[in-house]
Design an enzyme around this catalytic site. Structure first.
Site, mmCIF file in Angstrom:
data_model
loop_
_atom_site.group_PDB
_atom_site.id
_atom_site.type_symbol
_atom_site.label_atom_id
_atom_site.label_comp_id
_atom_site.label_asym_id
_atom_site.label_seq_id
_atom_site.Cartn_x
_atom_site.Cartn_y
_atom_site.Cartn_z
ATOM 1 N N LYS C 45 0.834 -1.215 0.000
ATOM 2 C CA LYS C 45 0.000 0.000 0.000
ATOM 3 C C LYS C 45 0.863 1.258 0.000
ATOM 4 C CE LYS C 45 -3.832 2.357 0.867
ATOM 5 N NZ LYS C 45 -4.391 2.674 -0.439
ATOM 6 N N ALA C 46 0.359 2.327 -0.588
ATOM 7 C CA ALA C 46 1.078 3.602 -0.623
ATOM 8 C C ALA C 46 1.452 4.065 0.781
ATOM 9 C CB ALA C 46 0.228 4.669 -1.299
ATOM 10 N N ILE C 71 -9.781 5.812 -1.611
ATOM 11 C CA ILE C 71 -9.341 5.471 -0.247
ATOM 12 C C ILE C 71 -8.627 6.693 0.330
ATOM 13 C CG2 ILE C 71 -7.947 3.872 1.128
ATOM 14 C CD1 ILE C 71 -10.246 2.497 -0.416
ATOM 15 N N GLY C 72 -7.843 7.354 -0.514
ATOM 16 C CA GLY C 72 -7.167 8.563 -0.056
ATOM 17 C C GLY C 72 -5.883 8.291 0.696
ATOM 18 N N ASN C 127 4.437 6.618 -6.679
ATOM 19 C CA ASN C 127 3.039 6.833 -7.039
ATOM 20 C C ASN C 127 2.831 8.307 -7.383
ATOM 21 O OD1 ASN C 127 0.283 7.031 -7.178
ATOM 22 N ND2 ASN C 127 -0.116 6.162 -5.177
ATOM 23 N N CYS C 130 -1.862 9.152 -8.195
ATOM 24 C CA CYS C 130 -3.095 8.932 -7.436
ATOM 25 C C CYS C 130 -4.140 9.911 -7.952
ATOM 26 C CB CYS C 130 -2.857 9.136 -5.958
ATOM 27 S SG CYS C 130 -4.336 8.827 -5.014
ATOM 28 N N ILE C 191 -1.221 0.766 -15.587
ATOM 29 C CA ILE C 191 -1.663 2.113 -15.324
ATOM 30 C C ILE C 191 -2.237 2.203 -13.910
ATOM 31 C CG2 ILE C 191 -2.185 2.661 -17.717
ATOM 32 C CD1 ILE C 191 -5.153 2.024 -17.150
ATOM 33 N N THR C 193 -5.344 4.256 -11.807
ATOM 34 C CA THR C 193 -6.769 4.284 -12.159
ATOM 35 C C THR C 193 -7.136 5.505 -13.016
ATOM 36 O OG1 THR C 193 -7.144 5.346 -10.032
ATOM 37 C CG2 THR C 193 -7.484 2.984 -10.129
ATOM 38 N N GLY C 217 -10.310 -2.291 -12.737
ATOM 39 C CA GLY C 217 -11.036 -3.506 -13.104
ATOM 40 C C GLY C 217 -11.094 -3.707 -14.606
HETATM 41 C C1 LIG Z 1 -8.865 0.041 -3.573
HETATM 42 C C2 LIG Z 1 -7.690 0.450 -4.381
HETATM 43 C C3 LIG Z 1 -6.620 1.102 -3.769
HETATM 44 C C4 LIG Z 1 -5.506 1.493 -4.495
HETATM 45 N N1 LIG Z 1 -4.450 2.109 -3.865
HETATM 46 C C5 LIG Z 1 -3.329 2.413 -4.569
HETATM 47 C C6 LIG Z 1 -2.181 2.960 -3.926
HETATM 48 O O1 LIG Z 1 -2.171 3.135 -2.716
HETATM 49 N N2 LIG Z 1 -1.087 3.255 -4.687
HETATM 50 C C7 LIG Z 1 -1.076 3.042 -6.044
HETATM 51 O O2 LIG Z 1 -0.068 3.329 -6.690
HETATM 52 N N3 LIG Z 1 -2.141 2.509 -6.672
HETATM 53 C C8 LIG Z 1 -3.258 2.193 -5.973
HETATM 54 N N4 LIG Z 1 -4.339 1.621 -6.628
HETATM 55 C C9 LIG Z 1 -4.253 1.381 -8.082
HETATM 56 C C10 LIG Z 1 -3.862 -0.073 -8.370
HETATM 57 O O3 LIG Z 1 -2.578 -0.349 -7.853
HETATM 58 C C11 LIG Z 1 -3.878 -0.348 -9.880
HETATM 59 O O4 LIG Z 1 -2.968 0.539 -10.519
HETATM 60 C C12 LIG Z 1 -5.249 -0.138 -10.512
HETATM 61 O O5 LIG Z 1 -6.252 -0.545 -9.619
HETATM 62 C C13 LIG Z 1 -5.416 -0.881 -11.850
HETATM 63 O O6 LIG Z 1 -5.313 -2.270 -11.691
HETATM 64 P P1 LIG Z 1 -6.600 -3.249 -11.496
HETATM 65 O O7 LIG Z 1 -7.571 -2.907 -12.581
HETATM 66 O O8 LIG Z 1 -6.030 -4.617 -11.570
HETATM 67 O O9 LIG Z 1 -7.164 -2.926 -10.146
HETATM 68 C C14 LIG Z 1 -5.459 1.231 -5.900
HETATM 69 C C15 LIG Z 1 -6.530 0.576 -6.507
HETATM 70 C C16 LIG Z 1 -7.641 0.178 -5.777
HETATM 71 C C17 LIG Z 1 -8.765 -0.529 -6.484
#
Ligand SMILES: Cc1cc2nc3c(=O)[nH]c(=O)nc-3n(C[C@H](O)[C@H](O)[C@H](O)COP(=O)(O)O)c2cc1C
Ligand SMILES: Cc1cc2nc3c(=O)[nH]c(=O)nc-3n(C[C@H](O)[C@H](O)[C@H](O)COP(=O)(O)OP(=O)(O)OC[C@H]3O[C@@H](n4cnc5c(N)ncnc54)[C@H](O)[C@@H]3O)c2cc1C
Ligand SMILES: Cc1cc2nc3c(=O)[nH]c(=O)nc-3n(C[C@H](O)[C@H](O)[C@H](O)COP(=O)(O)OP(=O)(O)OC[C@H]3O[C@@H](n4cnc5c(N)ncnc54)[C@H](O)[C@@H]3O)c2cc1C
Ligand SMILES: Cc1cc2nc3c(=O)[nH]c(=O)nc-3n(C[C@H](O)[C@H](O)[C@H](O)COP(=O)(O)O)c2cc1C
Ligand code: FES
Ligand code: FES
Lengths: 303, 256, 303, 256
Positions: C45-46, C71-72, C127, C130, C191, C193, C217
């Site tokens: 986690k970040a 989540i922030g 990161n 965000c 990538i 999100t 997703g």
């Molecule tokens: C609930 C949640 C929390 C995330 N927290 C972080 C984060 O803390 N740092 C980060 O670089 N990406 C974060 N991401 C992004 C994911 O690491 C990932 O880049 C993104 O969800 C795309 O992949 P996926 O479609 O497989 O989820 C988060 C994604 C989700 C869904």
């Protein structure tokens, strides 16, 4: 009686629902399923100065919750569109919006000028956002100054409202919207498709012949709603919202985000009756929630 | 567009299925047309799957298709049970045209191009046309509908691996003798087969080719499914497989 | 024997699969489901300099084929992460990648410096992407010059490989990738999100308390694959590809597009066994397709 | 995580359903824990739905929940038939704690907060604790599980519209007399109800509140489901409803 009518610039729509450009051709096929007079308006396929053959096939691919397309602006050219495609739409009691595409500003202007000779064109939708590299237009869709320039140039020759269609493939959608508003656009439509790709695991190559394609359908709805919400608060011209609308509730979501009307693309392929069913869905929502005037919903999510 | 109830659904060869629906009341159809089938009501597989009409039976009460379970959508389709309903559009497109005065027709089907030949063979047979069907498969274990086709005439079989019939291709059966006795041919199958058939028949027998292309709308509105054709003015242009086809007069089809 | 191992800079991974940051916390919860040693690596986690509480709830929403989150950057701060969260990961035989976030360049540098005191950190994932406005970082993710600046600054203090995580919310992803490569990044992950929004029709307000959220997703997979395909051809450092990977075939799609490894985010929520099942899926694909070395698949879609 | 087979699925009130599964072999559970249920195998509804365990029966053979059909996911769930299997994670989280030495417990359930009270009432009853359950509903037509609860003690009913029991709120039953006789309370329901219960009980009866929050993972990894709590050091911080809860000691819960 619920009032579903909305205005997009000087266009009067009996309800806020229209098909999205490129997903409805020139309407003939869907007229086999229902009376097009039910629609709020019709937006026809992109038109260019010269006929275009478009891209090789495959041109579409299915993706989770969405689809990719790279049709490549196949169209018979503006002359044939005016002569053969638009006249039959006059028999329906709805505004006809013609989507205009090109490679240079001169192209856009020339197509618009030609369209002004036709009595069958009620508005122009400027497609500065076709995500398919080879079809041109995308540079206008990602740089505010160029978007403003093409808007201005078209406004000079257009006698009908000019709607500028924005691309979502930008860092700052609000800057794009403000630029075209300042350049005189009467309305904005958004979003066009996100640039995407699928790879065919058997052929080990991009599935779509063009390589990249435009992503549409429910998958993109959250991006489209977010952009609508942000842009609606930053400009004073109406927005035609689109991107993944499948039912009446999706349409309401866009209205609440700040769209004055909505366009339906991919949903037509899933269900040819999508547009009339969405109109009915909006009507039902209004009835059940005591909304007398659909315009009261516009932007309530931030008002 | 209708929700059709599944009456029969069974395996007829490895990964090949027979799927019969209760036909809609107002069924109008031609052999060679296709059904555009939604495989789920959810959004995870948005696009419909085009599957050729294979047979109409029971006095227009039953509408059947045969399909290969390949990708994700047809896998979902394969999980549907008798009694379930499916959202079906169609029959759509232009099918095979029957010509008055024909006395012998050659039908050529390759793989999943075989199903539309069944209804066609039946209609030709009913019209008094002698039917010779040539079918080609990869292998015996994926061969389908041979007995159904035998009801209407001779069936000549080729497989790539020789496990059934002749080892070789459908074109191997296209002897001068056969061609000279035929008034018409109708073909559906993979592109290489259609190309070979087109070449073999050119200038000798008139006929039709049924094409495949990835589809969006299925009704002619999205321009997804175009194929190169010789246009009336002699130039090469696009026609829509879903609306102008899937069946085209053979000389019109232009294989790049 | 199929060779699944890949290298990300000097990191050696026994297979190309790791959980994505923020979707796996610090691993403890998933360790109840399987032995984490099976993973190629783990991205936690970040982490920020000070503890962060993150955003109010609701923090997640379901969307068609995807989800939104805001989540922030809730986390206990770098000190606690080093003291309480990282040590337990040492018992697994896998590289630990720590995702670093901040509001200023100084923040990023300070967190990285602190992490260098820990023997439990094998790589840094920066990161700069965000999508949640309030959490900072996004400006670095949308401007190539700023992205390069933060990368350079971190590289100066990091003794471990530095992976820069790109945002998809930009007009030109290739320019971003080239900028961070030139600034010394050892790898790129992509990538993060897409910025999205859902509106709660009952409350007539954005569903997520933060307003906008990050879309992840299967819905975003075509965008992620396209960007991976474009960036892989433009740079010479490895890519960790992610965005909507749900099964082994999705992972193969990213490898073919040009990713050297893949990360799994949202899929963990749908299926806690997602990562090991995806590793198995890749193995099976290689067996069935005569691929002796998974590295041979990297970029085949354009090579 | 397991695929559980549906044994029973029926409507128990307007838009309220009873859903019983064949329990997994190695079932460990507490009342107040929840199941995290996938409503479809497709990707159109990715996130699982958290639904409280309502009752374990038949010597741990049957695991039942009760739920409201509201949004898109629960509508899909409602279409599942006996014999279908569902992908279920859990029971997850921390449930209600039973205390040795308690002789009377008040259970308070509002709307879809009523289901977890059934298994809790049973366990308390088995332990010899006197159970008084107060349930609140919008209206009679959505009232559920009253007969099930009556097996274990008195059930006091309030409805907003007075169509069943008292017209009013569950707190209207919380007289000094009742509270002074109780050793413990357990509550689950909408936030306004929980807030009122917390206020009413503060300093008088110790007890637990079960909270709701939108969830991602359901197992403590994503930080989606946090709720404000009084931390051990007195400060206000976040705890996870899915892992630290859904059941929390009442004084810990901080309603903003
Ligand atoms: C609930 C949640 C929390 C995330 N927290 C972080 C984060 O803390 N740092 C980060 O670089 N990406 C974060 N991401 C992004 C994911 O690491 C990932 O880049 C993104 O969800 C795309 O992949 P996926 O479609 O497989 O989820 C988060 C994604 C989700 C869904
Ligand atoms: C006019 C016509 C008639 C057909 N008749 C039959 C038939 O009778 N029996 C049969 O087994 N198959 C037939 N096909 C092919 C059939 O449509 C595809 O095999 C099927 O759509 C593949 O879907 P999937 O879910 O297995 O694959 P997926 O890979 O999940 O499909 C993804 C998308 O690609 C499209 N697609 C994939 N492969 C093809 C293909 N080869 N042709 C067209 N679209 C494709 C799908 O329709 C879908 O939109 C026909 C195709 C056409 C165009
Ligand atoms: C610990 C816990 C126990 C629960 N127990 C029960 C129960 O026993 N019976 C019952 O009927 N309901 C219960 N709920 C509420 C139930 O989870 C939601 O009503 C349900 O998820 C809504 O899904 P939907 O498909 O109808 O709505 P949709 O709007 O389609 O849901 C979309 C997303 O939002 C989430 N969501 C929507 N509403 C809620 C809500 N009120 N709480 C949490 N998440 C929500 C869904 O889980 C899903 O992720 C419980 C919730 C929690 C957190
Ligand atoms: C097959 C197809 C063709 C399209 N052609 C055009 C076009 O010619 N001009 C245009 O401005 N947009 C075109 N679009 C974009 C749509 O008008 C719309 O902006 C986009 O698909 C998002 O809406 P949807 O998710 O409802 O489909 C096309 C979209 C599809 C799917
Ligand atoms: S599939 Fe849309 S035109 Fe043929
Ligand atoms: S739902 Fe993921 S931490 Fe609670």
């Amino acid at each position: 009686m619920i009032d579903l009518s909305v205005n997009i610039g000087s266009l009067k729509l009996k309800n806020p629902v229209m098909p999205a450009s490129g997903c409805f051709s020139f309407g003939k096929e869907y007229a086999d399923f229902y009376d097009l007079s039910q629609l709020g308006a019709i937006t026809v396929k992109a038109t260019t100065l010269e006929p275009r053959l478009g891209n090789p096939t495959p041109r579409v691919a299915e993706t989770p919750g969405g689809m990719l397309n790279a049709i490549g602006l196949q169209n018979p050219g503006v002359e044939k569109v005016i002569a053969e495609e638009l006249p039959h739409l006059r028999k329906y009691d709805i505004p006809v919006i013609v989507n205009v595409a090109g490679t240079t500003v001169e192209d856009y202007v020339a197509v618009t000028e030609r369209l002004m000779d036709s009595a069958d064109v009620d508005a122009i939708e400027v497609n500065i956002s076709c995500p398919n590299v080879k079809c041109g237009g995308i540079q206008f869709g990602t740089d505010p100054a160029q978007a403003a320039h093409v808007t201005e140039s078209i406004k000079k020759v257009s006698k009908v409202p000019v709607i500028v269609k924005l691309s979502p493939n930008v860092t700052d959608i609000v800057a794009m919207a403000k630029a075209v508003e300042a350049a005189g656009a009467d309305a904005i439509s958004m979003i066009n498709t996100l640039v995407g790709m699928s790879i065919d695991l058997h052929k080990k190559r991009p599935l779509i012949a063009n390589g990249v394609g435009g992503l549409s359908g429910p998958a993109v709805k959250p991006v489209a709603v977010r952009m609508t919400y942000q842009v609606a608060q930053a400009i004073n011209i109406p927005i035609i919202g689109m991107g993944g609308i499948m039912d009446g509730e999706d349409a309401i979501e866009f209205l609440m985000a700040g769209a004055t009307a909505v366009a339906i693309g991919t949903a037509n392929f899933v269900n040819p009756m999508a547009c009339p069913e969405i109109i009915e869905g909006i009507q039902t929502y209004c009835e059940q929630n005591g909304v007398a005037n659909v315009r009261d919903l516009v932007g309530v999510a931030w008002k | 567009m209708a929700r059709l109830t599944i009456l029969e659904h069974r395996e007829i060869a490895d990964n090949m299925r027979w799927l019969a629906f209760e036909a809609p009341q107002d069924l109008h159809y031609q052999p060679g047309q296709f059904l555009h089938i939604r495989v789920t009501d959810g959004v995870d597989h948005l696009l419909r799957r085009p599957i050729s009409l294979c047979k109409v039976d029971g006095g227009r009460q039953v509408l059947a298709v045969a399909y290969r379970v390949g990708g994700k959508g047809t896998k979902l389709l394969a999980a549907k049970n008798v009694g379930d309903t499916l959202d079906v559009l169609g029959p759509l497109g232009k099918g095979f045209q029957l010509h008055d005065g024909d006395s012998h027709a050659i039908l050529i089907g390759g793989g999943i191009g075989v199903p539309p030949m069944v209804e066609l063979a039946d209609q030709l047979h009913q019209k008094g046309v002698k039917v010779t069907t040539i079918v080609g498969f990869q292998s015996k274990n994926v061969s389908i509908l041979i007995d159904d086709l035998k009801k209407y005439g001779d069936v000549l079989i080729a497989t790539n691996d020789g496990t059934l019939g002749l080892q070789g291709f459908v074109t191997d059966y296209m002897t001068d003798e056969l061609l000279s006795s035929a008034d018409r041919f109708y073909a559906c199958g993979p592109t290489p087969m259609l190309r070979a058939v087109q070449a073999k028949m050119a200038g000798r027998v008139e006929g039709y080719l049924s094409l495949e292309e990835r589809m969006g709308c299925g009704i002619g509105a999205c321009m997804a499914c175009v194929t190169s054709c010789q246009l009336p003015d002699g130039s090469i242009g696009f026609k829509k497989v879903c609306k102008d086809g899937p069946v085209f007069p053979a000389p019109e089809v232009y294989f790049a």
